[in-house]
Write a protein that holds these residues in place. Structure first.
Motif, PDB file in Angstrom:
ATOM      1  N   SER A 126      22.886  18.253  11.417  1.00  0.00           N
ATOM      2  CA  SER A 126      22.926  17.014  10.892  1.00  0.00           C
ATOM      3  C   SER A 126      24.013  16.433  10.105  1.00  0.00           C
ATOM      4  CB  SER A 126      21.697  16.805   9.821  1.00  0.00           C
ATOM      5  OG  SER A 126      21.911  17.259   8.709  1.00  0.00           O
ATOM      6  N   SER A 127      24.139  15.178   9.698  1.00  0.00           N
ATOM      7  CA  SER A 127      25.342  14.702   8.739  1.00  0.00           C
ATOM      8  C   SER A 127      25.134  15.040   7.263  1.00  0.00           C
ATOM      9  CB  SER A 127      25.402  13.442   9.030  1.00  0.00           C
ATOM     10  OG  SER A 127      24.185  12.514   8.734  1.00  0.00           O
ATOM     11  N   VAL A 128      23.982  15.360   6.833  1.00  0.00           N
ATOM     12  CA  VAL A 128      23.636  15.587   5.558  1.00  0.00           C
ATOM     13  C   VAL A 128      24.182  17.033   5.114  1.00  0.00           C
ATOM     14  CG1 VAL A 128      21.615  15.824   3.810  1.00  0.00           C
ATOM     15  CG2 VAL A 128      21.828  13.911   5.138  1.00  0.00           C
ATOM     16  N   ILE A 129      24.637  16.887   3.932  1.00  0.00           N
ATOM     17  CA  ILE A 129      25.054  18.346   3.260  1.00  0.00           C
ATOM     18  C   ILE A 129      24.158  18.329   2.164  1.00  0.00           C
ATOM     19  CG2 ILE A 129      26.760  19.765   2.068  1.00  0.00           C
ATOM     20  CD1 ILE A 129      28.812  18.429   3.708  1.00  0.00           C
ATOM     21  N   THR A 130      23.365  19.354   2.214  1.00  0.00           N
ATOM     22  CA  THR A 130      22.178  19.519   1.054  1.00  0.00           C
ATOM     23  C   THR A 130      22.830  19.919  -0.258  1.00  0.00           C
ATOM     24  OG1 THR A 130      20.843  20.202   2.442  1.00  0.00           O
ATOM     25  CG2 THR A 130      20.095  20.600   0.681  1.00  0.00           C
ATOM     26  N   TRP A 131      23.336  19.010  -1.011  1.00  0.00           N
ATOM     27  CA  TRP A 131      24.013  19.208  -2.266  1.00  0.00           C
ATOM     28  C   TRP A 131      22.867  19.625  -3.216  1.00  0.00           C
ATOM     29  CZ3 TRP A 131      28.691  19.418  -1.291  1.00  0.00           C
ATOM     30  CH2 TRP A 131      29.270  18.421  -0.490  1.00  0.00           C
ATOM     31  N   LEU A 132      21.493  19.228  -3.242  1.00  0.00           N
ATOM     32  CA  LEU A 132      20.542  19.681  -4.201  1.00  0.00           C
ATOM     33  C   LEU A 132      19.451  20.408  -3.272  1.00  0.00           C
ATOM     34  CD1 LEU A 132      20.189  16.633  -6.627  1.00  0.00           C
ATOM     35  CD2 LEU A 132      21.699  18.689  -6.932  1.00  0.00           C
ATOM     36  N   GLY A 133      19.448  21.672  -3.221  1.00  0.00           N
ATOM     37  CA  GLY A 133      18.371  22.317  -2.716  1.00  0.00           C
ATOM     38  C   GLY A 133      17.679  23.670  -3.095  1.00  0.00           C
ATOM     39  N   ASN A 134      17.427  23.868  -4.677  1.00  0.00           N
ATOM     40  CA  ASN A 134      17.059  24.616  -5.519  1.00  0.00           C
ATOM     41  C   ASN A 134      17.766  25.899  -4.931  1.00  0.00           C
ATOM     42  OD1 ASN A 134      15.212  25.655  -7.260  1.00  0.00           O
ATOM     43  ND2 ASN A 134      13.770  26.385  -5.791  1.00  0.00           N
ATOM     44  N   GLY A 135      19.025  25.970  -5.000  1.00  0.00           N
ATOM     45  CA  GLY A 135      19.646  27.199  -4.973  1.00  0.00           C
ATOM     46  C   GLY A 135      19.971  27.790  -3.620  1.00  0.00           C
ATOM     47  N   LEU A 136      18.825  28.177  -3.041  1.00  0.00           N
ATOM     48  CA  LEU A 136      18.972  28.653  -1.724  1.00  0.00           C
ATOM     49  C   LEU A 136      19.623  27.841  -0.467  1.00  0.00           C
ATOM     50  CD1 LEU A 136      18.405  31.164   0.060  1.00  0.00           C
ATOM     51  CD2 LEU A 136      16.004  30.200   0.349  1.00  0.00           C
ATOM     52  N   SER A 137      19.226  26.558  -0.540  1.00  0.00           N
ATOM     53  CA  SER A 137      19.806  25.611   0.366  1.00  0.00           C
ATOM     54  C   SER A 137      20.802  24.934   0.050  1.00  0.00           C
ATOM     55  CB  SER A 137      18.470  24.622   0.805  1.00  0.00           C
ATOM     56  OG  SER A 137      17.509  25.314   1.506  1.00  0.00           O
ATOM     57  N   ASP A 138      21.278  25.028  -1.290  1.00  0.00           N
ATOM     58  CA  ASP A 138      22.502  24.330  -1.885  1.00  0.00           C
ATOM     59  C   ASP A 138      23.878  24.212  -0.958  1.00  0.00           C
ATOM     60  OD1 ASP A 138      20.774  23.417  -3.998  1.00  0.00           O
ATOM     61  OD2 ASP A 138      22.071  24.481  -5.435  1.00  0.00           O
ATOM     62  N   GLY A 139      24.306  23.337  -0.382  1.00  0.00           N
ATOM     63  CA  GLY A 139      25.589  23.145  -0.010  1.00  0.00           C
ATOM     64  C   GLY A 139      25.323  23.242   1.739  1.00  0.00           C
ATOM     65  N   SER A 140      24.061  23.465   2.205  1.00  0.00           N
ATOM     66  CA  SER A 140      23.962  23.777   3.698  1.00  0.00           C
ATOM     67  C   SER A 140      23.841  22.517   4.134  1.00  0.00           C
ATOM     68  CB  SER A 140      22.668  24.604   3.764  1.00  0.00           C
ATOM     69  OG  SER A 140      21.537  23.551   3.503  1.00  0.00           O
ATOM     70  N   GLN A 141      24.264  22.802   5.742  1.00  0.00           N
ATOM     71  CA  GLN A 141      24.580  21.580   6.683  1.00  0.00           C
ATOM     72  C   GLN A 141      23.515  22.228   8.218  1.00  0.00           C
ATOM     73  OE1 GLN A 141      28.238  20.354   7.477  1.00  0.00           O
ATOM     74  NE2 GLN A 141      27.376  18.510   8.741  1.00  0.00           N
ATOM     75  N   GLY A 142      22.481  22.178   8.196  1.00  0.00           N
ATOM     76  CA  GLY A 142      21.990  22.528   9.034  1.00  0.00           C
ATOM     77  C   GLY A 142      21.395  21.456  10.042  1.00  0.00           C
ATOM     78  N   ALA A 143      20.725  21.892  11.167  1.00  0.00           N
ATOM     79  CA  ALA A 143      20.366  20.645  12.282  1.00  0.00           C
ATOM     80  C   ALA A 143      19.093  20.064  11.823  1.00  0.00           C
ATOM     81  CB  ALA A 143      19.885  21.512  13.430  1.00  0.00           C
ATOM     82  N   ASP A 144      18.643  18.890  12.090  1.00  0.00           N
ATOM     83  CA  ASP A 144      17.627  18.115  11.555  1.00  0.00           C
ATOM     84  C   ASP A 144      16.551  18.070  12.753  1.00  0.00           C
ATOM     85  OD1 ASP A 144      15.871  16.437  10.401  1.00  0.00           O
ATOM     86  OD2 ASP A 144      17.425  14.592  10.429  1.00  0.00           O
ATOM     87  N   LEU A 145      15.179  18.613  12.412  1.00  0.00           N
ATOM     88  CA  LEU A 145      14.188  18.842  13.243  1.00  0.00           C
ATOM     89  C   LEU A 145      13.350  17.329  13.397  1.00  0.00           C
ATOM     90  CD1 LEU A 145      13.148  22.318  12.700  1.00  0.00           C
ATOM     91  CD2 LEU A 145      13.598  21.653  14.752  1.00  0.00           C
ATOM     92  N   SER A 146      13.498  16.638  12.284  1.00  0.00           N
ATOM     93  CA  SER A 146      12.505  15.436  12.383  1.00  0.00           C
ATOM     94  C   SER A 146      12.620  14.414  13.208  1.00  0.00           C
ATOM     95  CB  SER A 146      12.664  14.981  10.944  1.00  0.00           C
ATOM     96  OG  SER A 146      13.972  14.396  10.614  1.00  0.00           O
ATOM     97  N   PRO A 147      13.818  14.535  14.051  1.00  0.00           N
ATOM     98  CA  PRO A 147      14.061  13.331  14.841  1.00  0.00           C
ATOM     99  C   PRO A 147      13.363  13.709  16.369  1.00  0.00           C
ATOM    100  CG  PRO A 147      16.112  13.673  14.200  1.00  0.00           C
ATOM    101  CD  PRO A 147      15.285  14.692  13.691  1.00  0.00           C
ATOM    102  N   ILE A 148      12.710  14.734  16.441  1.00  0.00           N
ATOM    103  CA  ILE A 148      12.080  15.361  17.610  1.00  0.00           C
ATOM    104  C   ILE A 148      10.971  15.170  17.709  1.00  0.00           C
ATOM    105  CG2 ILE A 148      11.549  17.317  19.026  1.00  0.00           C
ATOM    106  CD1 ILE A 148      14.422  18.476  17.766  1.00  0.00           C
TER     107      ILE A 148
END
Length: 863
Positions: free
Chosen positions: A135-157
């Motif tokens: 995905s194009s979104v970098i998770t700036w706020l993710g409760n620590g574990l996800s902070d800064g991640s840029q994974g795939a987006d499952l929701s469009p499927i």
């Protein structure tokens, strides 16, 4: 860049492939007669096997797999109260965590999800065995574990498009490349060419809000030689509100400020509008030995949620710069002394304030937003992809597969009901901060070769590029206005726009070669091996390998003594190395967001590139790939009454990537460094009280156990799934990270997750399903560091077949209406924070949400 290691790695990889192929040819000659006898019965190992994530050839069954693989059939996918794929996976896979993301910037748009306690971009997503774009979104706020991640987006499927989901709970970088540290999820699309279904699914929370509607359809068209399977889904969701009135807002209302909203700051699920999802899967026969195949998708939606309330007396750099002792007054023209408007008992001095209102040369935001304001933030997202491939056989033995892929995800951000304070009365109240765009392309060529019945090989290569682009926002969203010199903040408040300096496009390419093999020395013993060499143009080379085995203990015992144990018992295990390359977005993007700082005050925090000059002054440097070592051991027990798998796993990650701690202005950051940021083009730097950057300065050890049991019950089935995962930060640089970040990494998601599901047919036309979910305790640091207790949630569903083709379902998720702990109940000793300070009584990052009971109905028609 030193390319010598790269050349060596690729030479080694392709030498292995060449030698293996040569041996295979010799073996083929030696066993030519054996092949001749079996020529009609030997099946070519193709890449689209029933279960592809464990290895590229077709395994005989999941029970015989050398690594743990969960198979989620289509019936389990559609029999859910939600159509959102991340939430469906949370219900079905205990080691998968995803939650609501209120007031979480872009994480509200694309929610981060965690598999086996690792970051979202540690899990690789495949569709029909092919890598899907991130995905194009970098998770700036993710409760620590996800902070800064840029994974795939499952929701469009669309969930109705799926035939099944395969979840590989094992490291697979040696097979699939970057991102496959925690595991791999493969989505198998429906491929039937006749029939179809239509599903209408409305639902609403017991509190009376969050109305959700969803209409989905699937149809197969064509013939066996030319076919397509199409799926379309349309829906939307209203927002929810579980807030309480903030203490400061209540005091303002009590003091006579009738412009303050109640609640001043809503907390709940965001609005989702015009949620369109389309997926097409297609194929055709080109010739006797060649088939064309592919899939394509398009999705769009708008997501909108709330931000923090801006108090009209105390909000820094907008209403006041001395914590609410006096109002911030700006001079927009003329000269002269600026009157001091004192604030007493939540009331600005009315006489002096009226003087300001009457003077056209003076300005206060009490004129524009007398009751304060709560920004609304969101994005319009688009997701599109297309894959086309040809596959076939050579000499009736060698399978080949050539495919090309393009995927794109874009987020067009917006923020409204806010201001650029430095523009004074000329500020807009709606802004376009700009866009994030991610685009991936890939070309794959794969070969499979069954040397003998007990030996198979797979080899191939991949070329891939990915790019990340920042589109400039409207000028008012980042402009430094004339009142900035008087202490007013610049940029759209809450989410400053991307300036002309920040915009840009960054790309990189990589290519790889791999070899996989499977050997069965004995009928009950399978050994799988893989090696992959990869070269990235920005940081060089990496070489990874994997070995895994499955050993049939029952058959081994039978080969020694003449007994026939009732249990079919197998042992399995694997060891592999892995890696994850930092994305171009993580290497180059910057972001400014508003979070709580010390004393529960809102401050602007910036994330800047690690190679930025200011970051370099406090330890920032070029990013490196994450490196992992994975091993797992497990047993598979199969009996006529029940079957069970138990697997232990351990994942060590070195040079792990995440944002650093926050560097504070005045303590860690000098005014000269702030000025350097401004001089280098980050115009919002003048507002930054804190900033951070990506770093590789820590290591973690994640380990746990997965238990899955399935058994038939009277007219139905029972399944029990349990996961225990724990993460330890084994080493970190205290100058770059701090204990807060460490605690979030270790405790941010529940260690214990499990569910028990029973589905039964009571009558020929009536079925029931019950599920008990357990979420263990979890920790968050959002304004008040504390641990919340674990909870049990119960789901119920009743299905009735009206006719042969029409079915009706009534269900409820969380029938007991369980809500997260009240903040004070979770920690009665909290003195500096209660839910009333931020307008919520519960933990923000509850792993099961905070909406309460959700009631739904579903009408399905099959044809």
């Amino acid at each position: 860049m030193n390319t010598t290691p790269t050349i060596k790695i690729l030479l080694i990889t392709f030498c292995i492939i060449f030698v293996a192929s040569f041996i295979s040819i010799l073996t083929t000659d030696i066993y030519a007669s054996d092949h001749k006898k079996q020529s009609e019965s030997t099946e070519i190992f193709e890449l689209d096997g029933m279960v592809i994530v464990g290895r590229r050839d077709k395994p005989r069954s999941v029970m015989n797999s050398a690594v743990p693989i969960d198979i989620l059939p289509g019936a389990d996918i559609v029999n859910q109260g939600t159509s959102d794929l991340p939430d469906i996976l949370r219900n079905l896979v205990p080691s998968y965590n995803v939650n609501a993301q209120p007031i979480a910037d872009a994480a509200t748009v694309v929610r981060p999800a965690n598999l086996r306690g690792l970051a979202p971009d540690h899990t690789l997503l495949l569709v029909n065995g092919k890598r899907r774009h991130r995905s194009s979104v970098i998770t700036w706020l993710g409760n620590g574990l996800s902070d800064g991640s840029q994974g795939a987006d499952l929701s469009p499927i669309p969930s109705i498009a799926l035939k099944q989901i395969e979840v590989l709970r094992d490291g697979a970088s040696a097979q699939y490349g970057s991102d496959a540290i925690a595991g791999v999820m493969n989505l198998q699309l429906k491929d039937s060419y006749n029939g179809g279904s239509i599903v209408i699914k409305p639902g609403i929370y017991q509190a009376g809000d969050g109305l959700t509607y969803n209409i989905a359809g699937n149809i197969g068209l064509g013939t066996e030689d030319v076919w397509t399977n199409l799926s379309l889904e349309y829906g939307g969701t209203d927002e929810t509100d579980r807030s309480i009135q903030r203490d400061d807002a209540a005091r303002l209302i009590a003091a006579g400020n009738t412009n303050v909203a109640d609640p001043a700051q809503p907390w709940g699920h965001p609005i989702i509008r015009n949620d369109v999802k389309f997926f097409g899967n297609f194929g055709s026969t080109v010739s006797e030995n060649i088939n064309l195949y592919g899939h394509t998708n398009y999705a769009q939606k708008q997501v909108e949620g709330g931000f923090y309330f801006r108090n009209p007396n105390t909000r820094g750099a907008v209403y006041s710069n001395d914590d609410g002792e006096t109002l911030l007054i700006g001079r927009i023209a003329g000269e002269g002394e600026i009157p001091v408007v004192k604030i007493t008992d939540n009331i600005p001095d009315p006489v002096t304030l009226q003087q300001v209102f009457d003077d056209p040369n003076l300005f206060t935001f009490q004129e524009l937003f007398p009751g304060g304001f709560t920004p609304r933030f969101g994005a319009d997202t688009q997701d599109a992809s297309i894959l086309v491939g040809l596959k076939g056989t050579l000499a009736d033995l060698i399978g080949w597969d050539l495919s090309a892929y393009y995927g794109r995800h874009a987020s067009d951000f917006f923020i409204k009901n806010t201001v650029n304070a430095s523009l004074g009365p000329d500020t807009p109240t709606e802004f376009n901060p700009g866009d994030y765009i991610q685009a991936d392309t890939g070309i794959n060529l794969d070969f499979t070769f069954p040397v003998r019945n007990n030996i198979s090989l797979a080899a191939g290569g991949e070329y891939r590029t990915e790019s990340f682009e920042i589109i400039q926002g409207q000028e008012e969203s980042w402009k430094i206005g004339p009142l900035a010199s008087q202490g007013f903040s610049s940029g759209s408040n809450g989410f400053p726009g991307f300036s002309d300096i920040a915009e840009g496009k960054w790309s990189r390419s990589n290519f790889a070669g791999y070899l996989e093999s499977q050997l069965s020395p004995l009928e009950y013993w399978t050994v799988v091996g893989a090696v992959r060499g990869e070269y990235y143009e920005d940081f060089g080379s990496t070489l990874n390998y994997k070995i895994a085995t499955n050993f049939g203990l029952k058959d081994f015992v039978k080969s020694i003594v003449s007994v026939n144990p009732d249990l079919d018992l197998k042992a399995r295990g694997s060891y592999s190395t892995g890696f994850r390359a930092p994305t171009p977005g993580q290497q180059n993007a910057f972001n400014v967001t508003t979070e709580f700082g010390e004393n529960n005050t809102l401050v602007n925090k910036g994330t800047i590139p690690s190679t930025h000059g200011a970051a370099g002054l406090v330890g920032g440097k070029a990013l490196e790939p994450e490196k992992s070592k994975n091993y797992s051991v497990g047993v598979v027990i199969n009996h006529a009454v029940a079957s069970m798998t138990v697997d232990f796993f351990n994942i060590r990650v070195e040079d792990r990537l995440a944002p650093s701690r926050d560097f504070n202005r005045g303590e860690d950051i000098s005014e000269e460094q702030i000025q350097q940021l401004v001089d280098e083009g980050i115009t919002s730097a003048g507002n930054l009280q804190e900033f951070r950057f990506f770093t590789n300065e820590f290591e973690t050890n994640t380990q746990g156990i997965d238990v899955i049991l399935t058994a038939p019950v009277l007219n139905g089935a029972l399944s029990i799934a349990y996961n225990y995962t724990t993460t330890e930060v084994t080493d970190f640089n205290p100058n770059i990270l701090n204990e807060v970040r460490v605690n979030l990494m270790q405790e941010g998601v529940p260690h214990h997750r499990g569910n028990v599901t029973i589905a039964q047919s009571i009558l020929d036309d009536l079925g029931v399903m019950g599920r008990v979910n357990y979420y263990g305790p979890w920790y968050e640091n959002a304004v008040g560091a504390q641990t919340y207790s674990g909870e049990f949630l119960v789901d119920l569903e009743v299905s009735y077949t009206l006719t042969d083709n029409i079915g009706l379902t009534l269900g409820v998720n969380n029938v007991l209406n369980v809500e997260p702990d009240n903040v004070i109940e979770a920690d009665p000793d909290i003195e500096n924070f209660t839910g009333a300070i931020v307008g919520r009584p519960f933990g923000e990052y509850s792993p099961y949400g905070f909406g309460g009971a959700f009631w739904y109905t579903k009408i399905g028609y099959n044809f």
